[in-house]
Design a protein around this motif. Structure first.
Motif, PDB file in Angstrom:
ATOM      1  N   TRP A 112       0.822  -1.213   0.000  1.00 37.84           N
ATOM      2  CA  TRP A 112       0.000   0.000   0.000  1.00 37.84           C
ATOM      3  C   TRP A 112       0.861   1.270   0.000  1.00 37.84           C
ATOM      4  N   VAL A 152       2.583   2.593   2.548  1.00 38.34           N
ATOM      5  CA  VAL A 152       2.232   3.389   3.736  1.00 38.34           C
ATOM      6  C   VAL A 152       3.417   3.445   4.699  1.00 38.34           C
ATOM      7  N   VAL A 205      -4.923   6.554  11.892  1.00 39.99           N
ATOM      8  CA  VAL A 205      -4.687   6.578  10.447  1.00 39.99           C
ATOM      9  C   VAL A 205      -4.682   8.023   9.951  1.00 39.99           C
ATOM     10  N   HIS A 206      -3.572   8.429   9.330  1.00 39.30           N
ATOM     11  CA  HIS A 206      -3.449   9.784   8.777  1.00 39.30           C
ATOM     12  C   HIS A 206      -3.507   9.705   7.260  1.00 39.30           C
ATOM     13  N   LEU A 207      -4.406  10.467   6.678  1.00 38.37           N
ATOM     14  CA  LEU A 207      -4.539  10.511   5.216  1.00 38.37           C
ATOM     15  C   LEU A 207      -4.370  11.948   4.764  1.00 38.37           C
ATOM     16  N   SER A 246      -7.444  14.653   4.700  1.00 38.48           N
ATOM     17  CA  SER A 246      -8.621  14.163   5.433  1.00 38.48           C
ATOM     18  C   SER A 246      -8.313  14.196   6.922  1.00 38.48           C
ATOM     19  N   SER A 294      -7.730  12.644  10.526  1.00 36.11           N
ATOM     20  CA  SER A 294      -7.256  11.316  10.929  1.00 36.11           C
ATOM     21  C   SER A 294      -8.379  10.586  11.662  1.00 36.11           C
ATOM     22  N   LEU A 309      -8.636   3.203   3.049  1.00 35.82           N
ATOM     23  CA  LEU A 309      -7.461   3.760   2.363  1.00 35.82           C
ATOM     24  C   LEU A 309      -7.654   3.777   0.847  1.00 35.82           C
TER      25      LEU A 309
END
Lengths: 212, 212
Positions: free
Chosen positions: B12, B14, B175-177, B180, B182, B198
């Motif tokens: 992925w 990540v 989860v940090h995107l 967006s 978290s 994700l």
């Protein structure tokens, strides 16, 4: 789990036997308590349910007073109503689950988890039964039967069977495989594991329909 | 979850930032309790762990005295040792996790979950550190540091950060995107949901290695 299992029924060619049981009784007998009584767990649980609902493509909307609906009110009357349906089905010579059991269970689910409607009052039970396609005569029969000791004892027995099988909460699944000992799975998050244990393929929560 | 997440890191693309924290502290602060204190849950949990271990292709063997190892002994010293490693790493100008943090965490996991070995005594910490590839000089440094108030305060802070973030148990994932807000996920059974959130593909617990 029930809905996803039903989606996989034709894909994996499995049979599903519903056993209406009383979650509150399982919790009490095993010393377990609902996750939502731990405040931080309750907060997480609600966002988790919403996320899972979207992921599984379920028409899910949380009830406005989650704690009151799930913990305080519970589902005892609804489970008795489902149990009464099974008793009538058997008295009429039916084998296995009544074909109406799945649709009636789903109507109760939709009332709580999709439309924030009651499932504890007599009117609510009747309304759910109508939407599930039960005839007025059958609904009348269940209304008379569902508060009798016959139904109460049967529900108690199924609940105790689950506890003896190892259940401490729901959903509780007993998996029977030909030529192997049966085993149990807890929770809606063991579907991919179930696929592996059945030797079947997991396609995610919305499997493609099998070719006819 | 950690191992599967590490398998997906290249798939992925990540980044994973480990935050060693004290599970006992999270449990106490939130009024949560370990599943194994409910007897039927404890029994189920052990078979569940073994099944998941096989499914995820992990070298998992339950410790002989599960309750003693997981509940009574716990992992406080090991978490302090990991915290000390991070402090040394930062003092040396390191940014993000030390490259040794993942391997040292894994060695503690293997001791408990694969070889039924201790992770509470000084000898155990040293042995794990050796197997993780830490130099004798670094191990010496961590032995001196890991019981100091500097380490204790840092571990307390990371644990409190997790609680403030909503954690009530572990594994707890933030989860940090990009672009967006978290969000957090609890438990080892939310990996397929994580993939969906994700916008990535889930290949099961053992993904194929990406082509170079």
């Amino acid at each position: 789990m029930t809905k996803i299992l039903c989606r996989y029924k034709p894909v994996w060619n499995v049979q599903i036997q519903f056993r209406p049981a009383f979650l509150g009784g399982i919790m009490k007998a095993t010393g377990n308590s609902p996750p939502a009584v731990i405040p931080k767990k309750g907060i997480y649980l609600q966002s988790d349910i919403v996320r899972l609902g979207k992921f599984c493509k379920l028409p899910l909307h949380l009830p406005a007073d989650f704690f009151d609906v799930i913990i305080t009110k519970g589902s005892l009357s609804a489970q008795r109503f489902l149990t009464a349906l099974e008793i009538v089905h058997e008295k009429n010579g039916g084998i296995g689950n009544s074909p109406l059991l799945e649709s009636l269970s789903r109507q109760f689910w939709i009332r709580i988890w999709s439309r924030d409607e009651d499932i504890t009052k007599l009117d609510s039970l009747t309304a759910a039964a109508k939407e599930a396609g039960l005839t007025p005569a059958l609904i009348e029969q269940l209304m008379t039967l569902h508060e009798t000791s016959e139904v109460k004892e049967r529900l108690k027995k199924v609940t105790n069977d689950a506890i003896e099988n190892g259940a401490f909460g729901m959903p509780w699944l007993v998996v029977h495989l030909p030529g192997s000992p049966s085993f149990s799975l807890f929770g809606s998050d063991r579907m991919e594991l179930l696929a592996d244990l059945l030797g079947e393929k997991w396609y995610g929560p919305v499997p493609p329909l099998p070719k006819m």
